[in-house]
Design a protein around this motif. Sequence first.
Motif, PDB file in Angstrom:
ATOM      1  N   LEU A   1      30.624  41.154  57.879  1.00 15.56           N
ATOM      2  CA  LEU A   1      31.642  40.603  56.982  1.00 15.56           C
ATOM      3  C   LEU A   1      32.517  39.578  57.704  1.00 15.56           C
ATOM      4  O   LEU A   1      32.848  38.534  57.150  1.00 15.56           O
ATOM      5  N   LEU A   2      32.873  39.869  58.950  1.00 17.91           N
ATOM      6  CA  LEU A   2      33.658  38.926  59.750  1.00 17.91           C
ATOM      7  C   LEU A   2      32.877  37.646  60.006  1.00 17.91           C
ATOM      8  O   LEU A   2      33.388  36.539  59.820  1.00 17.91           O
ATOM      9  N   LYS A   3      31.634  37.804  60.436  1.00 22.00           N
ATOM     10  CA  LYS A   3      30.798  36.665  60.779  1.00 22.00           C
ATOM     11  C   LYS A   3      30.583  35.738  59.584  1.00 22.00           C
ATOM     12  O   LYS A   3      30.601  34.516  59.722  1.00 22.00           O
ATOM     13  N   LYS A   4      30.420  36.330  58.404  1.00 19.87           N
ATOM     14  CA  LYS A   4      30.177  35.541  57.201  1.00 19.87           C
ATOM     15  C   LYS A   4      31.456  35.029  56.551  1.00 19.87           C
ATOM     16  O   LYS A   4      31.410  34.291  55.582  1.00 19.87           O
ATOM     17  N   GLY A   5      32.602  35.436  57.078  1.00 16.19           N
ATOM     18  CA  GLY A   5      33.872  34.923  56.588  1.00 16.19           C
ATOM     19  C   GLY A   5      34.414  35.605  55.348  1.00 16.19           C
ATOM     20  O   GLY A   5      35.298  35.068  54.690  1.00 16.19           O
ATOM     21  N   PHE A   6      33.930  36.803  55.023  1.00 12.48           N
ATOM     22  CA  PHE A   6      34.432  37.519  53.858  1.00 12.48           C
ATOM     23  C   PHE A   6      35.736  38.242  54.142  1.00 12.48           C
ATOM     24  O   PHE A   6      36.508  38.519  53.238  1.00 12.48           O
ATOM     25  N   ILE A   7      35.959  38.570  55.407  1.00 13.91           N
ATOM     26  CA  ILE A   7      37.212  39.183  55.837  1.00 13.91           C
ATOM     27  C   ILE A   7      37.682  38.454  57.089  1.00 13.91           C
ATOM     28  O   ILE A   7      36.922  37.734  57.736  1.00 13.91           O
TER      29      ILE A   7
ATOM     30  N   ILE B   1      41.120  40.295  53.194  1.00 18.60           N
ATOM     31  CA  ILE B   1      39.996  39.688  52.484  1.00 18.60           C
ATOM     32  C   ILE B   1      40.275  38.191  52.426  1.00 18.60           C
ATOM     33  O   ILE B   1      41.346  37.769  52.007  1.00 18.60           O
ATOM     34  N   SER B   2      39.304  37.401  52.845  1.00 19.89           N
ATOM     35  CA  SER B   2      39.479  35.952  52.849  1.00 19.89           C
ATOM     36  C   SER B   2      39.293  35.400  51.438  1.00 19.89           C
ATOM     37  O   SER B   2      38.860  36.098  50.522  1.00 19.89           O
ATOM     38  N   GLU B   3      39.613  34.129  51.272  1.00 17.56           N
ATOM     39  CA  GLU B   3      39.394  33.469  49.984  1.00 17.56           C
ATOM     40  C   GLU B   3      37.915  33.537  49.598  1.00 17.56           C
ATOM     41  O   GLU B   3      37.571  33.771  48.439  1.00 17.56           O
ATOM     42  N   LYS B   4      37.045  33.353  50.577  1.00 14.99           N
ATOM     43  CA  LYS B   4      35.595  33.459  50.331  1.00 14.99           C
ATOM     44  C   LYS B   4      35.240  34.873  49.861  1.00 14.99           C
ATOM     45  O   LYS B   4      34.422  35.047  48.963  1.00 14.99           O
ATOM     46  N   GLY B   5      35.858  35.879  50.464  1.00 11.45           N
ATOM     47  CA  GLY B   5      35.613  37.259  50.069  1.00 11.45           C
ATOM     48  C   GLY B   5      36.071  37.539  48.652  1.00 11.45           C
ATOM     49  O   GLY B   5      35.409  38.236  47.886  1.00 11.45           O
TER      50      GLY B   5
ATOM     51  N   TYR C   1      33.636  35.971  46.256  1.00 15.93           N
ATOM     52  CA  TYR C   1      32.422  36.781  46.192  1.00 15.93           C
ATOM     53  C   TYR C   1      32.630  37.988  45.279  1.00 15.93           C
ATOM     54  O   TYR C   1      31.782  38.287  44.435  1.00 15.93           O
ATOM     55  N   LEU C   2      33.745  38.667  45.444  1.00 13.83           N
ATOM     56  CA  LEU C   2      34.015  39.839  44.614  1.00 13.83           C
ATOM     57  C   LEU C   2      34.123  39.473  43.136  1.00 13.83           C
ATOM     58  O   LEU C   2      33.657  40.223  42.266  1.00 13.83           O
ATOM     59  N   GLU C   3      34.712  38.318  42.835  1.00 15.04           N
ATOM     60  CA  GLU C   3      34.807  37.869  41.447  1.00 15.04           C
ATOM     61  C   GLU C   3      33.417  37.621  40.865  1.00 15.04           C
ATOM     62  O   GLU C   3      33.116  38.025  39.738  1.00 15.04           O
ATOM     63  N   LYS C   4      32.548  36.954  41.624  1.00 17.03           N
ATOM     64  CA  LYS C   4      31.181  36.679  41.164  1.00 17.03           C
ATOM     65  C   LYS C   4      30.384  37.972  41.027  1.00 17.03           C
ATOM     66  O   LYS C   4      29.614  38.148  40.092  1.00 17.03           O
ATOM     67  N   TYR C   5      30.570  38.879  41.958  1.00 14.02           N
ATOM     68  CA  TYR C   5      29.867  40.162  41.915  1.00 14.02           C
ATOM     69  C   TYR C   5      30.283  40.951  40.676  1.00 14.02           C
ATOM     70  O   TYR C   5      29.442  41.521  39.986  1.00 14.02           O
ATOM     71  N   ARG C   6      31.570  40.955  40.387  1.00 18.69           N
ATOM     72  CA  ARG C   6      32.085  41.649  39.197  1.00 18.69           C
ATOM     73  C   ARG C   6      31.464  41.056  37.938  1.00 18.69           C
ATOM     74  O   ARG C   6      31.044  41.792  37.041  1.00 18.69           O
ATOM     75  N   LEU C   7      31.375  39.733  37.861  1.00 17.88           N
ATOM     76  CA  LEU C   7      30.756  39.069  36.717  1.00 17.88           C
ATOM     77  C   LEU C   7      29.282  39.454  36.599  1.00 17.88           C
ATOM     78  O   LEU C   7      28.789  39.744  35.501  1.00 17.88           O
TER      79      LEU C   7
END
Length: 53
Positions: free
Chosen positions: A10-16, A30-34, A37-43
């Motif tokens: 998660l750190l390496k990919k920039g999600f946190i 949680i980063s902006e990218k994270g 991602y969570l918004e898209k996953y929820r959708l």
Amino acid sequence: MSFSRYYDELLKKGFIREDTDDKGRKFIFISEKGIKYLEKYRLFIEILDEFDL
């Protein structure tokens, strides 16, 4: 997968991201990218549920 490997990924990919304060305490955010991602996953999950997939 162990928690530490998952956390590192998660750190390496920039999600946190980590930050340390003046007292040396570590904080994890949680980063902006994270958040995106969570918004898209929820959708995605909502679409699956809507069409019984």
